[in-house]
Design a protein around this motif. Structure first.
Motif, PDB file in Angstrom:
ATOM      1  N   ALA A 117       1.029  -1.282  -0.388  1.00 22.04           N
ATOM      2  CA  ALA A 117      -0.204   0.032   0.144  1.00 22.04           C
ATOM      3  C   ALA A 117       1.300   1.201   0.253  1.00 22.04           C
ATOM      4  O   ALA A 117       0.853   2.085   0.300  1.00 22.04           O
ATOM      5  N   TYR A 118       2.586   1.279   0.560  1.00 22.66           N
ATOM      6  CA  TYR A 118       3.377   2.144  -0.173  1.00 22.66           C
ATOM      7  C   TYR A 118       2.475   4.123   1.250  1.00 22.66           C
ATOM      8  O   TYR A 118       2.696   4.738   1.169  1.00 22.66           O
ATOM      9  N   THR A 119       2.142   3.579   2.400  1.00 20.55           N
ATOM     10  CA  THR A 119       1.973   4.285   3.398  1.00 20.55           C
ATOM     11  C   THR A 119       2.550   4.759   4.212  1.00 20.55           C
ATOM     12  O   THR A 119       3.809   3.782   4.133  1.00 20.55           O
ATOM     13  N   PRO A 120       2.485   5.756   4.886  1.00 18.40           N
ATOM     14  CA  PRO A 120       4.072   5.771   5.585  1.00 18.40           C
ATOM     15  C   PRO A 120       3.833   4.773   7.017  1.00 18.40           C
ATOM     16  O   PRO A 120       4.521   5.381   8.305  1.00 18.40           O
ATOM     17  N   ALA A 121       2.126   4.390   7.600  1.00 19.14           N
ATOM     18  CA  ALA A 121       1.952   4.107   8.638  1.00 19.14           C
ATOM     19  C   ALA A 121       3.419   3.136   9.427  1.00 19.14           C
ATOM     20  O   ALA A 121       4.113   2.913   8.528  1.00 19.14           O
ATOM     21  N   LEU A 122       3.988   2.993  10.582  1.00 17.85           N
ATOM     22  CA  LEU A 122       4.695   2.008  11.226  1.00 17.85           C
ATOM     23  C   LEU A 122       3.966   1.094  11.336  1.00 17.85           C
ATOM     24  O   LEU A 122       2.934   1.195  12.590  1.00 17.85           O
ATOM     25  N   LEU A 123       4.565   0.364  11.133  1.00 19.91           N
ATOM     26  CA  LEU A 123       4.186  -1.478  11.268  1.00 19.91           C
ATOM     27  C   LEU A 123       4.154  -1.672  12.947  1.00 19.91           C
ATOM     28  O   LEU A 123       5.396  -1.394  13.168  1.00 19.91           O
ATOM     29  N   GLU A 124       3.734  -1.557  13.672  1.00 23.44           N
ATOM     30  CA  GLU A 124       3.216  -2.290  14.968  1.00 23.44           C
ATOM     31  C   GLU A 124       2.985  -3.477  15.232  1.00 23.44           C
ATOM     32  O   GLU A 124       1.912  -3.574  14.759  1.00 23.44           O
ATOM     33  N   LEU A 125       3.535  -4.973  15.355  1.00 18.73           N
ATOM     34  CA  LEU A 125       2.972  -5.907  15.717  1.00 18.73           C
ATOM     35  C   LEU A 125       3.503  -6.750  16.997  1.00 18.73           C
ATOM     36  O   LEU A 125       3.997  -6.030  17.586  1.00 18.73           O
ATOM     37  N   ASN A 126       1.979  -6.647  17.121  1.00 16.72           N
ATOM     38  CA  ASN A 126       1.803  -7.007  18.531  1.00 16.72           C
ATOM     39  C   ASN A 126       2.136  -8.575  18.991  1.00 16.72           C
ATOM     40  O   ASN A 126       1.061  -9.170  18.219  1.00 16.72           O
ATOM     41  N   LEU A 127       2.756  -8.397  19.569  1.00 17.43           N
ATOM     42  CA  LEU A 127       3.007  -9.995  20.037  1.00 17.43           C
ATOM     43  C   LEU A 127       2.132 -10.534  21.380  1.00 17.43           C
ATOM     44  O   LEU A 127       2.108 -11.667  22.238  1.00 17.43           O
ATOM     45  N   SER A 128       1.644  -9.407  21.868  1.00 14.30           N
ATOM     46  CA  SER A 128       0.260  -9.574  23.176  1.00 14.30           C
ATOM     47  C   SER A 128      -0.485  -9.658  23.036  1.00 14.30           C
ATOM     48  O   SER A 128      -1.079  -8.698  23.274  1.00 14.30           O
ATOM     49  N   CYS A 129      -1.605 -11.030  23.292  1.00 10.92           N
ATOM     50  CA  CYS A 129      -2.616 -10.554  23.374  1.00 10.92           C
ATOM     51  C   CYS A 129      -3.458 -11.865  24.299  1.00 10.92           C
ATOM     52  O   CYS A 129      -3.650 -12.947  23.261  1.00 10.92           O
ATOM     53  N   PRO A 130      -3.603 -11.046  25.245  1.00 10.89           N
ATOM     54  CA  PRO A 130      -3.620 -12.163  26.475  1.00 10.89           C
ATOM     55  C   PRO A 130      -4.786 -12.607  26.540  1.00 10.89           C
ATOM     56  O   PRO A 130      -5.282 -13.630  27.286  1.00 10.89           O
ATOM     57  N   ASN A 131      -5.978 -12.097  25.902  1.00 10.93           N
ATOM     58  CA  ASN A 131      -7.894 -12.102  25.718  1.00 10.93           C
ATOM     59  C   ASN A 131      -7.840 -12.989  24.677  1.00 10.93           C
ATOM     60  O   ASN A 131      -9.703 -12.947  24.801  1.00 10.93           O
TER      61      ASN A 131
END
Length: 310
Positions: A117-131
């Protein structure tokens, strides 16, 4: 003149504040409100490949010093947030795109589409989904953590960050930091997610407070502030080439100051934002400015990461 502006990965921000993923960012109206708020940056809801309703209600309950929740990753699916990311005004403030695929393949599919998509958004990989029932947190499986970081680093051409669960043992700080430091593309670390699998009881009815998981849920709010500060400081000292985003227990300017002092470059607001709405950023900025003025600091850089020990 007092200056609350800061930089994150070389990008100027008007303030060191943003929402925590999952709070006030599920739908376009909420994202628009964040974009118009006094926050310096913002993050989308952690998304899965397809839309999810999440866990049954009631799944959130206010507590005297915070909250307990078991939301179950309700979100509109990655394409919904990608559509928003393509329209977002990045001149106004940076946007973080939070991804929480239920499998490695899901994560790789979403990440590939973000890249295309070439957006400037910064990727955050959520490795903590406790629920999410039946799904373990990747952040607590160190072998799996290493594998997913290797796969994403190979597939994604740009820098990205990770959101981590809280850790409670010095050996775990050391081991996780060692894994993170192997990956140059991991530019930032968000810590912490809620403390998983807490339980609170209604004294009148003698029942649990939320329905999913027999009442077990993530604890947020001021209950988690000491744990959040410890994780921020631990990774700030162990990962000197990576920026830290502090999250956990923030409801006052004093809490913001503590996170910054402990080593955070940005500070997320979760439970308090959920309860008070985006107007909270105005108050937090005012309170932070007052503290800085009282201490004689003119810029955040003068004290950020400079926590003293005895």
């Amino acid at each position: 003149m007092l200056d609350l502006s800061t930089f994150f990965l070389g990008r100027p921000l008007t303030a060191p504040l943003m929402n925590a993923s999952g709070v006030w960012c599920n739908v376009n109206g909420q994202l628009h409100a964040l974009a118009e708020s006094e926050a310096g940056a913002m993050v989308t809801k952690s998304c899965t490949l397809l839309r999810r309703d999440g866990n049954p209600e009631p799944r959130y309950h206010t507590l005297s010093m915070g909250s307990i929740n078991s939301m179950g990753l309700p979100n509109e699916g990655h394409q919904y947030y990608l559509d928003y990311a393509e329209r977002h005004d990045y001149e106004n403030k940076p946007l973080f795109f939070s991804v929480a695929g239920l499998t490695l393949d899901d994560n790789l599919t979403i990440v590939a589409q973000i890249q295309d998509a070439y957006t400037p958004a910064l990727l955050e990989l959520n490795l903590s989904c406790p629920n999410v029932p039946g799904k373990a947190q990747i952040g607590y499986d160190f072998d799996a953590l290493d594998v997913i970081l290797a796969e994403i680093s190979s597939a994604y051409s740009r820098p990205f960050g990770v959101k981590l669960p809280p850790y409670f043992d010095t050996a775990h700080f050391d081991e996780v930091a060692d894994i993170l430091n192997r990956y140059e593309k991991v530019n930032f670390i968000t810590c912490i997610n809620s403390i998983g699998n807490g339980l609170m009881i209604d004294m009148d009815s003698e029942t649990v407070l939320i329905k999913p998981k027999q009442g077990f849920g993530g604890i947020g709010g001021e209950y988690v502030l000491p744990t959040a500060l410890a994780n921020v400081n631990a990774f700030h000292s162990r990962c000197p080439k990576k920026s830290i985003i502090g999250c956990g227990g923030v409801s006052t300017g004093e809490h913001v100051f503590m996170h910054l002092l402990a080593g955070a470059s940005l500070v997320q607001v979760g439970t308090a934002l959920y309860e008070q709405g985006p107007e909270i950023f105005v108050r937090l900025k005012t309170e932070l400015a007052t503290i800085m003025q009282e201490k004689g600091y003119k810029t955040i850089r003068e004290f950020q990461g400079k926590l003293k020990t005895l």
